[in-house]
Design a protein around this motif. Structure first.
Motif, PDB file in Angstrom:
ATOM      1  N   PHE A  68       0.832  -1.205   0.000  1.00  0.00           N
ATOM      2  CA  PHE A  68       0.000   0.000   0.000  1.00  0.00           C
ATOM      3  C   PHE A  68       0.868   1.257   0.000  1.00  0.00           C
ATOM      4  O   PHE A  68       0.544   2.249  -0.655  1.00  0.00           O
ATOM      5  CB  PHE A  68      -0.947   0.002   1.197  1.00  0.00           C
ATOM      6  CG  PHE A  68      -1.796  -1.239   1.287  1.00  0.00           C
ATOM      7  CD1 PHE A  68      -2.545  -1.665   0.206  1.00  0.00           C
ATOM      8  CD2 PHE A  68      -1.825  -1.998   2.454  1.00  0.00           C
ATOM      9  CE1 PHE A  68      -3.328  -2.813   0.274  1.00  0.00           C
ATOM     10  CE2 PHE A  68      -2.601  -3.139   2.537  1.00  0.00           C
ATOM     11  CZ  PHE A  68      -3.345  -3.546   1.442  1.00  0.00           C
ATOM     12  N   GLU A  69       1.977   1.207   0.722  1.00  0.00           N
ATOM     13  CA  GLU A  69       2.898   2.346   0.754  1.00  0.00           C
ATOM     14  C   GLU A  69       3.544   2.554  -0.616  1.00  0.00           C
ATOM     15  O   GLU A  69       3.718   3.689  -1.077  1.00  0.00           O
ATOM     16  CB  GLU A  69       3.960   2.142   1.829  1.00  0.00           C
ATOM     17  CG  GLU A  69       4.921   3.318   1.989  1.00  0.00           C
ATOM     18  CD  GLU A  69       4.203   4.622   2.329  1.00  0.00           C
ATOM     19  OE1 GLU A  69       4.675   5.686   1.862  1.00  0.00           O
ATOM     20  OE2 GLU A  69       3.175   4.578   3.025  1.00  0.00           O
ATOM     21  N   ILE A  70       3.911   1.458  -1.277  1.00  0.00           N
ATOM     22  CA  ILE A  70       4.486   1.573  -2.617  1.00  0.00           C
ATOM     23  C   ILE A  70       3.501   2.250  -3.559  1.00  0.00           C
ATOM     24  O   ILE A  70       3.860   3.164  -4.318  1.00  0.00           O
ATOM     25  CB  ILE A  70       4.868   0.176  -3.161  1.00  0.00           C
ATOM     26  CG1 ILE A  70       6.035  -0.412  -2.373  1.00  0.00           C
ATOM     27  CG2 ILE A  70       5.236   0.258  -4.646  1.00  0.00           C
ATOM     28  CD1 ILE A  70       6.295  -1.890  -2.682  1.00  0.00           C
ATOM     29  N   GLU A  73       3.129   5.991  -2.846  1.00  0.00           N
ATOM     30  CA  GLU A  73       4.255   6.771  -3.364  1.00  0.00           C
ATOM     31  C   GLU A  73       4.201   6.868  -4.889  1.00  0.00           C
ATOM     32  O   GLU A  73       4.514   7.919  -5.463  1.00  0.00           O
ATOM     33  CB  GLU A  73       5.571   6.139  -2.911  1.00  0.00           C
ATOM     34  CG  GLU A  73       5.816   6.249  -1.420  1.00  0.00           C
ATOM     35  CD  GLU A  73       7.176   5.696  -1.017  1.00  0.00           C
ATOM     36  OE1 GLU A  73       8.062   5.578  -1.879  1.00  0.00           O
ATOM     37  OE2 GLU A  73       7.357   5.370   0.167  1.00  0.00           O
ATOM     38  N   PHE A  74       3.783   5.789  -5.537  1.00  0.00           N
ATOM     39  CA  PHE A  74       3.631   5.809  -6.995  1.00  0.00           C
ATOM     40  C   PHE A  74       2.567   6.825  -7.406  1.00  0.00           C
ATOM     41  O   PHE A  74       2.737   7.545  -8.403  1.00  0.00           O
ATOM     42  CB  PHE A  74       3.262   4.414  -7.482  1.00  0.00           C
ATOM     43  CG  PHE A  74       3.070   4.299  -8.965  1.00  0.00           C
ATOM     44  CD1 PHE A  74       4.158   4.345  -9.835  1.00  0.00           C
ATOM     45  CD2 PHE A  74       1.799   4.136  -9.503  1.00  0.00           C
ATOM     46  CE1 PHE A  74       3.986   4.247 -11.214  1.00  0.00           C
ATOM     47  CE2 PHE A  74       1.618   4.023 -10.873  1.00  0.00           C
ATOM     48  CZ  PHE A  74       2.709   4.087 -11.731  1.00  0.00           C
ATOM     49  N   ARG A  75       1.496   6.906  -6.644  1.00  0.00           N
ATOM     50  CA  ARG A  75       0.405   7.829  -6.961  1.00  0.00           C
ATOM     51  C   ARG A  75       0.836   9.302  -6.885  1.00  0.00           C
ATOM     52  O   ARG A  75       0.191  10.168  -7.469  1.00  0.00           O
ATOM     53  CB  ARG A  75      -0.774   7.594  -6.027  1.00  0.00           C
ATOM     54  CG  ARG A  75      -1.632   6.423  -6.442  1.00  0.00           C
ATOM     55  CD  ARG A  75      -2.510   6.775  -7.644  1.00  0.00           C
ATOM     56  NE  ARG A  75      -3.069   5.562  -8.244  1.00  0.00           N
ATOM     57  CZ  ARG A  75      -2.648   5.031  -9.365  1.00  0.00           C
ATOM     58  NH1 ARG A  75      -1.653   5.581 -10.037  1.00  0.00           N
ATOM     59  NH2 ARG A  75      -3.215   3.954  -9.865  1.00  0.00           N
ATOM     60  N   GLU A  76       1.903   9.585  -6.176  1.00  0.00           N
ATOM     61  CA  GLU A  76       2.407  10.956  -6.120  1.00  0.00           C
ATOM     62  C   GLU A  76       3.029  11.379  -7.447  1.00  0.00           C
ATOM     63  O   GLU A  76       3.230  12.563  -7.703  1.00  0.00           O
ATOM     64  CB  GLU A  76       3.436  11.086  -4.998  1.00  0.00           C
ATOM     65  CG  GLU A  76       2.840  10.897  -3.598  1.00  0.00           C
ATOM     66  CD  GLU A  76       3.904  10.929  -2.515  1.00  0.00           C
ATOM     67  OE1 GLU A  76       5.102  11.127  -2.853  1.00  0.00           O
ATOM     68  OE2 GLU A  76       3.547  10.757  -1.332  1.00  0.00           O
ATOM     69  N   GLN A  77       3.339  10.376  -8.306  1.00  0.00           N
ATOM     70  CA  GLN A  77       4.035  10.674  -9.554  1.00  0.00           C
ATOM     71  C   GLN A  77       3.316  10.182 -10.799  1.00  0.00           C
ATOM     72  O   GLN A  77       3.708  10.541 -11.913  1.00  0.00           O
ATOM     73  CB  GLN A  77       5.435  10.033  -9.522  1.00  0.00           C
ATOM     74  CG  GLN A  77       6.271  10.498  -8.339  1.00  0.00           C
ATOM     75  CD  GLN A  77       7.646   9.874  -8.331  1.00  0.00           C
ATOM     76  OE1 GLN A  77       8.434  10.074  -9.246  1.00  0.00           O
ATOM     77  NE2 GLN A  77       7.954   9.099  -7.293  1.00  0.00           N
ATOM     78  N   SER A 103      -6.429  -0.799   0.071  1.00  0.00           N
ATOM     79  CA  SER A 103      -6.096  -0.756  -1.359  1.00  0.00           C
ATOM     80  C   SER A 103      -6.677   0.500  -2.000  1.00  0.00           C
ATOM     81  O   SER A 103      -5.985   1.220  -2.739  1.00  0.00           O
ATOM     82  CB  SER A 103      -6.640  -2.006  -2.070  1.00  0.00           C
ATOM     83  OG  SER A 103      -6.036  -3.181  -1.583  1.00  0.00           O
ATOM     84  N   ALA A 104      -7.948   0.758  -1.710  1.00  0.00           N
ATOM     85  CA  ALA A 104      -8.608   1.933  -2.283  1.00  0.00           C
ATOM     86  C   ALA A 104      -7.958   3.227  -1.802  1.00  0.00           C
ATOM     87  O   ALA A 104      -7.725   4.152  -2.586  1.00  0.00           O
ATOM     88  CB  ALA A 104     -10.088   1.922  -1.925  1.00  0.00           C
TER      89      ALA A 104
END
Length: 249
Positions: A68-70, A73-77, A103-104
């Protein structure tokens, strides 16, 4: 969720959490959907390449919450679609609603619960709909048309067709079973259909798209590069995925 799409798979936590994020940012340049595998100790549907990736990630101390953390962090970019691939045990152990809610909140678009039968998934599907998570169920070459309809009804993202029997892994060619299943699925399913297991070349992608697949899923061919080059696999992954993308036309 799929429309002439390339779906690329990597195992979370192999060789490290940081490199998983780096690899996702490489994949998103050429992929339409990224499938992120949650390491599991008994990955019975996976071939040796992905099995070894699972074991390396677990040995490195990977925990389910790390995925979930990965994704956060991906969603920031990136806004590229992300699908989690998991066996049902980690979902059940965390609590089905909690797993889907986290997850959501992280920004996951869909979940593949590999070993959850579609006809035993009512609670799971209902919770995924509650949290706006797409469900993806799997059909194989021996799946009947009647069961394809059950799988299609339970799916809200796409139907995942396995190209052959057995486990994941690179193959020299896409066999006739894959095209026979694809033909039946296109007549039976209302959802888009994606084909995976054994896809490793642009020619494979091209032939499946030409035959009517809405998406093609590639995993072992990418994880083989992670196994070989480890932390330095970025350029090799980029080259491979760029080439695979040419198969979309």
């Amino acid at each position: 969720m799929l429309d002439r799409s390339l779906v690329t798979f990597i195992t979370a936590g192999d060789p490290s959490l940081k490199k998983t994020l780096d690899f996702m940012l490489v994949l998103e340049r050429y992929s339409d959907v990224i499938e992120l595998g949650i390491p599991f100790s008994d990955p019975v549907a996976d071939g040796s390449v992905i099995q070894k990736a699972n074991f390396r990630a677990l040995k490195n101390g990977f925990k389910v919450r790390d995925v979930f953390e990965i994704v956060r962090e991906f969603r920031e970019q990136s806004e590229k679609k992300v699908v989690l691939m998991t066996y049902y045990n980690p979902v059940f152990r965390m609590g089905v609603e909690k797993f889907i809610r986290l997850s959501a909140e992280a920004g996951v678009d869909g979940i593949i619960a590999v070993d959850l039968p579609a006809d035993s998934s009512r609670e799971y599907v209902g919770l995924c709909r509650k949290f706006n998570i797409r469900t993806i169920f799997i059909a194989s070459p021996n799946t009947t048309d009647e069961r394809l309809r059950v799988i299609d009804e339970a799916s809200t993202g796409f139907v995942y067709l396995t190209s052959d029997y057995g486990t994941t892994g690179k193959r020299d060619r896409v066999g006739e079973r894959a095209f026979d299943l694809l033909k039946r699925a296109k007549k039976t399913c209302m959802n888009p259909v994606g084909v995976g297991f054994g896809v490793s070349k642009a020619d494979h992608v091209r032939s499946l798209i030409h035959a009517g697949a809405d998406g093609v899923i590639v995993g072992s061919a990418i994880m083989e590069l992670v196994e070989r080059y480890g932390e330095n696999a970025d350029e090799n992954i980029e080259e491979r995925v760029r080439e695979l993308g040419r198969g979309l036309g």
